[in-house]
Design an enzyme around this catalytic site. Sequence first.
Site, mmCIF file in Angstrom:
data_model
loop_
_atom_site.group_PDB
_atom_site.id
_atom_site.type_symbol
_atom_site.label_atom_id
_atom_site.label_comp_id
_atom_site.label_asym_id
_atom_site.label_seq_id
_atom_site.Cartn_x
_atom_site.Cartn_y
_atom_site.Cartn_z
ATOM 1 N N HIS A 157 8.899 -0.491 4.143
ATOM 2 C CA HIS A 157 9.015 -1.760 2.376
ATOM 3 C C HIS A 157 10.187 -0.986 2.656
ATOM 4 C CE1 HIS A 157 4.858 -2.748 3.005
ATOM 5 N NE2 HIS A 157 5.253 -3.467 1.411
ATOM 6 N N LYS A 161 9.752 2.777 -2.872
ATOM 7 C CA LYS A 161 8.455 2.862 -1.928
ATOM 8 C C LYS A 161 8.374 4.566 -2.046
ATOM 9 C CE LYS A 161 4.403 0.722 -0.265
ATOM 10 N NZ LYS A 161 4.022 0.759 -1.270
#
Length: 272
Positions: A157, A161
């Site tokens: 990600h 995040k």
Amino acid sequence: MPATTIHVAVYGAAGRMGQAILRAASAEPRLRVSAALVRAGSELAGRALRDVHGAAAPDLDFTDALDPDTPVDVLVDFSGAHAFDAALALALERRAAFVSGTTGLVDAQRDALERAAARIPLMWASNFSLGIALLMRLARDAAHALPSWDCEIVEMHHRRKLDAPSGTALSLGEAVAEGRGVAFAERAVHGRSGRTGERPEGEIGFHALRGGDVVGEHTLVFAGPGERLELAHRATDRDVFARGVVAAACWIARQAPGAYPIDRILGGVGAV
Ligand code: NAD
């Protein structure tokens, strides 16, 4: 307006997902957005959706209180764990179907969802992408079919995040455990470092990569003697979640009370 029109209220309408859902729901002929709910005191309350989203948006105002006369067949909640209880209570009060993608729920909130399923149809998922919905099913099937193969789950990600592994990676691990009929908590291993010793059979390994602006990538690796199977999904656009929510709203409006997993919308009339 055709008799089959499904009225949808969006809870958390000012958020990133709420706005994407408003756009996707407005473009779906089976749905009519009947309410765009924002938190009490939001500066958007009372403002026209068209001021914010342009002429294609439904002709209604953002509101922080649902009018009792507003029709609601499905309440869609993408607010936050702190607002989730109020969203579920509103769906129960209105006897509306409930579609929620809010993450970070605690056990008491999951229990409340289970109890609510006796009264309304509902669907909660940590990821509303249709590709991930199918990957969940494939993960369960592959784990069941290849019970002794080593399973590792790798996700990547964007650099902003805050949590690891992703909720989706954990849900995939739970699907693997379910396919094998084992307890997830006893099998999950997060990363490896140092003298780990040989890999015990039955572990479900998690590895989180972070960097750049990656929307979301998940790969399940099943490794057996002399061969390896990889199942991968890559999201390139956040609108995939909103499209899945629209499909879920179309599907769940026709269902009896119960808690439905997201893979029920695959391949059906509701799929987009
Ligand atoms: P966000 O912070 O941009 O939006 C949340 C919105 O909810 C905010 O505008 C906030 O003001 C609003 N809100 C808070 N309390 C409220 C209340 N009582 N009534 C109405 N609105 C209220 O966050 P986001 O990125 O849109 O994500 C929202 C949730 O969805 C998070 O839990 C996130 O993890 C989850 N999410 C799930 C998926 C999925 O596919 N399941 C995908 C993306 C995000």
